[in-house]
Design an enzyme around this catalytic site. Structure first.
Site, PDB file in Angstrom:
ATOM      1  N   ASP A  57      58.336  79.955  34.239  1.00  0.00           N
ATOM      2  CA  ASP A  57      59.294  81.049  34.137  1.00  0.00           C
ATOM      3  C   ASP A  57      60.407  80.725  33.153  1.00  0.00           C
ATOM      4  O   ASP A  57      60.962  79.616  33.151  1.00  0.00           O
ATOM      5  CB  ASP A  57      59.907  81.333  35.512  1.00  0.00           C
ATOM      6  CG  ASP A  57      60.918  82.459  35.460  1.00  0.00           C
ATOM      7  OD1 ASP A  57      60.486  83.631  35.453  1.00  0.00           O
ATOM      8  OD2 ASP A  57      62.131  82.178  35.421  1.00  0.00           O
ATOM      9  N   TYR A  62      67.921  82.326  27.868  1.00  0.00           N
ATOM     10  CA  TYR A  62      68.047  80.898  28.146  1.00  0.00           C
ATOM     11  C   TYR A  62      68.160  80.124  26.828  1.00  0.00           C
ATOM     12  O   TYR A  62      67.229  80.104  26.024  1.00  0.00           O
ATOM     13  CB  TYR A  62      66.860  80.376  28.947  1.00  0.00           C
ATOM     14  CG  TYR A  62      66.761  80.881  30.366  1.00  0.00           C
ATOM     15  CD1 TYR A  62      67.787  81.605  30.967  1.00  0.00           C
ATOM     16  CD2 TYR A  62      65.624  80.633  31.131  1.00  0.00           C
ATOM     17  CE1 TYR A  62      67.687  82.056  32.264  1.00  0.00           C
ATOM     18  CE2 TYR A  62      65.508  81.080  32.435  1.00  0.00           C
ATOM     19  CZ  TYR A  62      66.543  81.800  32.999  1.00  0.00           C
ATOM     20  OH  TYR A  62      66.431  82.257  34.295  1.00  0.00           O
ATOM     21  N   LEU A 215      67.730  75.387  45.528  1.00  0.00           N
ATOM     22  CA  LEU A 215      68.627  74.347  46.041  1.00  0.00           C
ATOM     23  C   LEU A 215      70.086  74.806  46.008  1.00  0.00           C
ATOM     24  O   LEU A 215      71.009  73.990  45.958  1.00  0.00           O
ATOM     25  CB  LEU A 215      68.455  73.047  45.242  1.00  0.00           C
ATOM     26  CG  LEU A 215      67.058  72.415  45.332  1.00  0.00           C
ATOM     27  CD1 LEU A 215      66.986  71.148  44.487  1.00  0.00           C
ATOM     28  CD2 LEU A 215      66.683  72.122  46.778  1.00  0.00           C
ATOM     29  N   GLY A 289      63.469  73.644  38.778  1.00  0.00           N
ATOM     30  CA  GLY A 289      63.920  73.246  37.458  1.00  0.00           C
ATOM     31  C   GLY A 289      64.372  71.799  37.544  1.00  0.00           C
ATOM     32  O   GLY A 289      64.701  71.306  38.623  1.00  0.00           O
TER      33      GLY A 289
END
Length: 348
Positions: A57, A62, A215, A289
């Site tokens: 993804d 980004y 997270l 990530g």
């Protein structure tokens, strides 16, 4: 690695996906996320492929498009058998019409993403945020045209409210347009708002959830607890400036239980937090990530954990928050039983 259907698309995706937001290191926000260069990106993506990950993804914003470029290069020889998801819609230039979902911009944004990714089709195109200025009928028609053209295979949304997503689905149903099969959402042990409205919607509409920031924007890495609060100079203050606020008492209560279970199982706090999400209903894939290979290797081990039902229940209880009106009557009523059955069947 386990694989789940992406909604009712028939497409199978790995339960863990790779979030490429850490690639590129350009701009204030994304340089704080990560600064992996092409060699590091190639190495991490090779590690993901070897672990069985097939879902990758990214987004056009980004690192000013560098994430798409690097991901495309890293997957060149593996393109056919892997799924590339990218997102469009957030302003990335100062050009007047370079944002939102007008037909003009959306078609242009897809062409630019295809060029950066070095591919002739996007497996999953997601709308990065809702655009209240563009007609939903025009939007769904344009997305349908993109799918029919072969440039896009499947479509989805991210950061939509329930009514926005459902209205778009209804228009697609009415006119026979392509419907959304994926909803990329924020969901974690310290952010369970997804469950109140979007989880029942996804269940009803057969839409798969892809989880971002599992997270809690770095709060559940194990680096912070009651004795070691988040320092004032932490990168988290930069990366989480657009994140929902987290009640400090809730955060530390959740970390206490995560640490207890980490001691019981010998696994890390991030691994347990990720594994909890892998048990949740409607979740197709959880994006991990990493700033480096060490973090990535640790996160990948989340798929191998076998938490007991009692440990899952403890995590459920400590992280639970009471939903606001009008969700609590419904949440405490008929969907509660539906949710319990979904959790039970998914867990088994």
């Amino acid at each position: 690695m386990k694989y789940h259907f992406l909604g009712n698309s028939g497409l199978k995706v790995s339960e863990l996906g790779f979030g490429a937001g850490t690639l590129g290191g350009k701009g204030q926000i994304f340089s704080a996320w990560g600064q992996a260069d092409q060699a590091e990106a190639n190495s991490m993506i090779r590690l993901c492929l070897d672990a069985g990950i097939n879902y990758f993804d990214t987004a056009d914003v980004y690192s000013d498009g560098e994430s798409e470029r690097m991901l495309g290069r890293a997957l060149t020889s593996e393109r056919q058998h892997n799924i590339i998801s990218t997102k469009v819609g957030i302003r990335s230039t100062d050009q007047l019409n370079d944002a939102g979902f007008s037909r003009n911009y959306l078609q242009h944004a897809v062409e630019q993403s295809l060029m950066r990714l070095g591919t002739d089709y996007i497996d999953v195109l997601q709308l990065h945020q809702f655009d209240s200025f563009t007609s939903l009928h025009q939007l769904m028609k344009t997305l349908d045209e993109l799918v029919r053209s072969g440039k896009v295979r499947y479509i989805g949304v991210s950061n939509f409210s329930g009514w926005q997503l459902m209205k778009a689905q209804a228009i697609a149903e009415q006119y026979g347009y392509e419907k959304f099969v994926v909803n990329q959402v924020y969901y974690s042990l310290i952010g369970r708002d997804y469950e109140w409205e979007l989880m029942p919607l996804n269940d009803d509409q057969h839409i798969g959830a892809v989880v971002w920031s599992p997270l809690g924007w770095g709060r559940l890495t194990g680096k912070f607890d009651r004795e070691h609060p988040i320092p004032a100079d932490s990168r988290l203050h930069e990366t989480a400036q657009f994140a929902p606020p987290v009640n400090e008492a809730l955060l530390y209560s959740v970390i206490d239980i995560l640490r207890e279970i980490a001691d019981e199982t010998g696994h890390s706090i991030p691994q347990i937090a990720l594994n909890w999400l892998l048990q949740r209903p409607t979740v197709s894939s959880v994006l991990i990530g990493a700033r480096n290979e060490t973090q990535l290797r640790d996160n990948l081990q989340a798929k191998d954990i076998q938490l007991t039902r009692e440990q899952v229940d403890r995590l459920d209880q400590v992280s639970a928050t009471y939903p606001p009106y009008p969700y609590y009557p419904y949440w405490n009523g008929q969907f509660t039983e539906r949710f319990k059955s979904l959790v039970s069947s998914h867990f088994i």
